[in-house]
Write a protein that holds these residues in place. Structure first.
Motif, PDB file in Angstrom:
ATOM      1  N   LYS A 211       0.835  -1.204   0.000  1.00 20.32           N
ATOM      2  CA  LYS A 211       0.000   0.000   0.000  1.00 20.32           C
ATOM      3  C   LYS A 211       0.868   1.251   0.000  1.00 20.32           C
ATOM      4  CE  LYS A 211      -3.773   1.981   2.652  1.00 20.32           C
ATOM      5  NZ  LYS A 211      -4.726   1.780   3.711  1.00 20.32           N
ATOM      6  N   MET A 212       0.649   2.125  -0.944  1.00 20.86           N
ATOM      7  CA  MET A 212       1.394   3.378  -0.982  1.00 20.86           C
ATOM      8  C   MET A 212       0.451   4.451  -1.519  1.00 20.86           C
ATOM      9  SD  MET A 212       5.196   4.105  -2.413  1.00 20.86           S
ATOM     10  CE  MET A 212       6.030   3.218  -1.142  1.00 20.86           C
ATOM     11  N   LEU A 213      -0.050   5.274  -0.637  1.00 16.59           N
ATOM     12  CA  LEU A 213      -0.972   6.321  -1.076  1.00 16.59           C
ATOM     13  C   LEU A 213      -0.362   7.710  -0.942  1.00 16.59           C
ATOM     14  CD1 LEU A 213      -4.403   4.998   0.271  1.00 16.59           C
ATOM     15  CD2 LEU A 213      -3.513   4.911  -2.048  1.00 16.59           C
ATOM     16  N   GLU A 214       0.882   7.730  -0.490  1.00 16.02           N
ATOM     17  CA  GLU A 214       1.620   8.977  -0.393  1.00 16.02           C
ATOM     18  C   GLU A 214       3.061   8.691  -0.827  1.00 16.02           C
ATOM     19  OE1 GLU A 214       0.094   9.969   3.471  1.00 16.02           O
ATOM     20  OE2 GLU A 214      -1.468  10.517   2.028  1.00 16.02           O
ATOM     21  N   CYS A 215       3.802   9.750  -1.099  1.00 10.36           N
ATOM     22  CA  CYS A 215       5.207   9.539  -1.435  1.00 10.36           C
ATOM     23  C   CYS A 215       6.009   9.562  -0.139  1.00 10.36           C
ATOM     24  CB  CYS A 215       5.698  10.660  -2.341  1.00 10.36           C
ATOM     25  SG  CYS A 215       4.700  10.816  -3.815  1.00 10.36           S
ATOM     26  N   ASP A 216       7.111   8.813  -0.076  1.00  7.67           N
ATOM     27  CA  ASP A 216       7.971   8.881   1.107  1.00  7.67           C
ATOM     28  C   ASP A 216       9.407   9.198   0.688  1.00  7.67           C
ATOM     29  OD1 ASP A 216       9.222   6.548   0.266  1.00  7.67           O
ATOM     30  OD2 ASP A 216       7.875   5.265   1.424  1.00  7.67           O
ATOM     31  N   ASP A 217      10.293   9.346   1.686  1.00  2.71           N
ATOM     32  CA  ASP A 217      11.676   9.728   1.372  1.00  2.71           C
ATOM     33  C   ASP A 217      12.522   8.545   0.937  1.00  2.71           C
ATOM     34  OD1 ASP A 217      10.933  12.142   2.240  1.00  2.71           O
ATOM     35  OD2 ASP A 217      11.733  11.898   4.285  1.00  2.71           O
ATOM     36  N   LYS A 218      12.015   7.337   1.195  1.00  2.00           N
ATOM     37  CA  LYS A 218      12.827   6.149   0.913  1.00  2.00           C
ATOM     38  C   LYS A 218      12.819   5.773  -0.571  1.00  2.00           C
ATOM     39  CE  LYS A 218      11.201   4.068   4.775  1.00  2.00           C
ATOM     40  NZ  LYS A 218      10.030   3.666   5.037  1.00  2.00           N
ATOM     41  N   HIS A 219      11.823   6.239  -1.277  1.00  2.29           N
ATOM     42  CA  HIS A 219      11.699   5.856  -2.689  1.00  2.29           C
ATOM     43  C   HIS A 219      11.886   7.064  -3.599  1.00  2.29           C
ATOM     44  CE1 HIS A 219       9.368   2.638  -0.638  1.00  2.29           C
ATOM     45  NE2 HIS A 219       9.825   1.883  -1.621  1.00  2.29           N
ATOM     46  N   SER A 220      12.171   6.749  -4.884  1.00  3.20           N
ATOM     47  CA  SER A 220      12.121   7.828  -5.875  1.00  3.20           C
ATOM     48  C   SER A 220      10.950   7.511  -6.805  1.00  3.20           C
ATOM     49  CB  SER A 220      13.433   7.920  -6.641  1.00  3.20           C
ATOM     50  OG  SER A 220      13.620   6.750  -7.389  1.00  3.20           O
ATOM     51  N   TYR A 221      10.397   8.558  -7.412  1.00  2.00           N
ATOM     52  CA  TYR A 221       9.167   8.417  -8.182  1.00  2.00           C
ATOM     53  C   TYR A 221       9.356   8.995  -9.587  1.00  2.00           C
ATOM     54  CZ  TYR A 221       7.435   7.416  -3.556  1.00  2.00           C
ATOM     55  OH  TYR A 221       7.265   6.853  -2.320  1.00  2.00           O
ATOM     56  N   PRO A 222       9.552   8.108 -10.569  1.00  2.00           N
ATOM     57  CA  PRO A 222       9.906   8.577 -11.914  1.00  2.00           C
ATOM     58  C   PRO A 222       8.871   9.514 -12.539  1.00  2.00           C
ATOM     59  CG  PRO A 222      10.034   6.175 -11.769  1.00  2.00           C
ATOM     60  CD  PRO A 222       9.492   6.635 -10.476  1.00  2.00           C
ATOM     61  N   ALA A 223       7.609   9.378 -12.156  1.00  2.00           N
ATOM     62  CA  ALA A 223       6.574  10.215 -12.790  1.00  2.00           C
ATOM     63  C   ALA A 223       6.698  11.674 -12.384  1.00  2.00           C
ATOM     64  CB  ALA A 223       5.175   9.702 -12.437  1.00  2.00           C
ATOM     65  N   HIS A 224       7.419  11.946 -11.300  1.00  2.00           N
ATOM     66  CA  HIS A 224       7.423  13.323 -10.800  1.00  2.00           C
ATOM     67  C   HIS A 224       8.013  14.314 -11.796  1.00  2.00           C
ATOM     68  CE1 HIS A 224       6.783  12.243  -6.300  1.00  2.00           C
ATOM     69  NE2 HIS A 224       5.959  11.640  -7.107  1.00  2.00           N
TER      70      HIS A 224
END
Ligand code: BGP
Length: 477
Positions: free
Chosen positions: A50-63
């Motif tokens: 479950k991931m409904l928010e972004c966190d600091d541990k991951h990177s998010y290519p869509a950003h």
């Protein structure tokens, strides 16, 4: 051996894979904004994490993606230089309605797409718009649990009303849901579905599928009312299933796998559930909440054309030992390695004739015009010292597939509206989140880690595709 004079040549992208600007100008959060890069990506896409928010541990290519939000004029000019007649793109739901169901749309979001469509029109490029390309608003997941809930139909309907009323003068071709069958394989990415402990997943998936199908049918009807000359299509992640052997058990298995895949399109193209689907749901104890009104809506909202993506065929077997030998790249569809085919670096098997086979099956089944809205070759490209990019492997792939579709048109007589190759400009891979897996004829300077100038460069395939379009598919060398 040409294509019809009005054949729509072009390319395709999706908002989340190219726009970036994920939180700019009032845009709300969407599923694809929280699907991270790396090993958790598939788990999140499949609804297992479950991931409904972004966190600091991951990177998010869509950003950031390739930041087309700020480069669209330059990019569309390059498409025009290649001679595009059509550009398939998706609208980001949360750029228009940040919470998914806001009464008033976000003016800046509206202005962005208006300007983008006008830019296309400037070059006589027909925009082909996917209304929902893996793009469920996070607010609606928090509120309703995504497409599990019937209220999504109204939210989607309202979103469509906004799109049709603001862009009806600029956009004629629409697609209701990208790869609608992907809901069964990547439920979070496809439909914002998360499972609670102990929930019956099939029950949930087919309930969500039903709501999407009703929503799609309502959108078709609405488009026809609001934009009389509109053409609205469904969209399937296609690719025929081959039986591994001529053992009847394998043949039967292949037929069943195809039926599962065509299930959605059967409803969207014919206006009712296939009889086997009711039987199968009954046997599996799945009860969907289908009202009399729903049945009427489905009947009234059949699509004008059947669009699909085709990357590869698939292979299956009734033998559990053979089934173990999955093709790596086909993990989403759990297909067996076909020993007659070569594969890309990502294990996607290459089968141009499979495109012709798939087109024949689709046309025999639905007798509606087809539209190939995704096809292409994901590969690693190298920029030479002089800045050139030689991609003969991509040209070879596209040439073979265009030849196969030309045969389907000329020799089998299949009406085909157009061909938009996937990722005409390099963009983020949906399955892996990589930049390294490039489909484009336009190179974008950016790597998996997010480094790069975002500069655009023409690859060899750029000049090749330009020639293909100029000659209307006659000159493929
Ligand atoms: C389809 C999606 C696209 C696109 C394409 C290529 O499933 O509709 O969004 O990304 O596949 O897949 P990938 O990016 O995983 O290589």
């Amino acid at each position: 051996m040409r294509f019809p004079d009005n054949f729509l040549w072009g390319g395709a992208t999706a908002a989340n894979q190219c726009e970036g600007a994920w939180n700019e100008d009032g845009k709300g959060l969407s599923t694809v904004d929280v699907v991270p890069f790396g090993e958790d990506r598939m788990k999140v896409s499949r609804g297992q994490l479950k991931m409904l928010e972004c966190d600091d541990k991951h990177s998010y290519p869509a950003h950031e993606a390739i930041d087309m939000y700020h480069h669209y004029k330059e990019d569309i000019a390059l498409f025009a230089e290649m001679g595009f007649k059509v550009y398939r793109l998706s609208v980001s739901w949360t750029r228009i309605l940040p919470n998914g169901d806001d009464e008033k749309p976000n003016e800046k979001g509206l202005a962005f797409y208006r300007s983008l469509f006008e830019e296309c029109r400037k070059y006589n490029i027909e925009p082909l718009v996917t209304i929902d390309h893996f793009d469920t608003p996070i607010s609606l997941i928090k509120k309703y649990g995504g497409w599990k809930d019937r209220r999504m139909i109204d939210a989607y309907f309202h979103y469509c009303e906004v799109l049709f009323s603001h862009y009806g003068d600029l956009v004629k071709y629409w697609i209701t849901f990208n790869e609608i069958n992907m809901l069964l394989h990547m439920p979070f990415m496809g439909a914002g579905i998360l499972y609670e402990e102990g929930e019956n997943r099939d029950q949930i998936n087919y309930t969500a599928a039903h709501y999407e199908l009703v929503a799609s049918a309502k959108a078709v009807k609405l488009a026809h009312e609001m934009i009389p000359e509109s053409m609205v299509g469904c969209m399937l992640a296609a690719g025929q299933f081959y039986p591994y052997t001529c053992n009847p058990d394998d043949i039967y298995k292949g037929m069943e796998a195809d039926k599962d895949n065509y299930f959605f399109i059967d409803v969207q193209a014919r206006g009712s559930y296939p009889v086997w689907a009711w039987k199968r749901m009954e046997k599996a104890g799945i009860q969907i909440n289908c009202t009399e009104e729903d049945l009427r809506v489905l009947e009234e909202g059949t699509v004008d054309y059947v669009s699909f993506s085709y990357y590869c065929s698939r292979c299956t077997s009734a033998d559990p030992e053979i089934i173990k030998n999955h093709a790596r790249g086909n993990a989403v569809f759990a297909a067996v390695v076909n020993p007659y085919l070569k594969a890309s670096e990502w294990g996607w098997q290459i089968d141009p004739l499979g495109l012709r086979i798939t087109m024949n099956t689709l046309y025999d089944r639905y007798q509606k015009p087809l539209f190939i809205v995704e096809n292409g070759f994901g590969a690693v490209d190298k920029v030479e010292e002089d800045g050139s990019i030689h991609d003969p492997y991509r040209i070879a792939y596209m040439k073979a597939h265009i030849e196969a579709m030309r045969d389907a048109v000329n020799e089998d007589g299949i009406p085909l509206l157009g061909y938009t190759c996937w990722g005409c400009i390099d963009l983020v891979s949906a399955s892996t989140g990589e930049m390294k897996k490039r489909y484009g004829m336009i190179y974008v300077d950016k790597d998996n880690e997010g480094n790069g100038t975002l500069e655009r460069k023409r690859k060899d395939s750029f000049y090749w595709y330009k020639k293909v379009i100029e000659s209307n598919g006659e000159d493929l060398d």
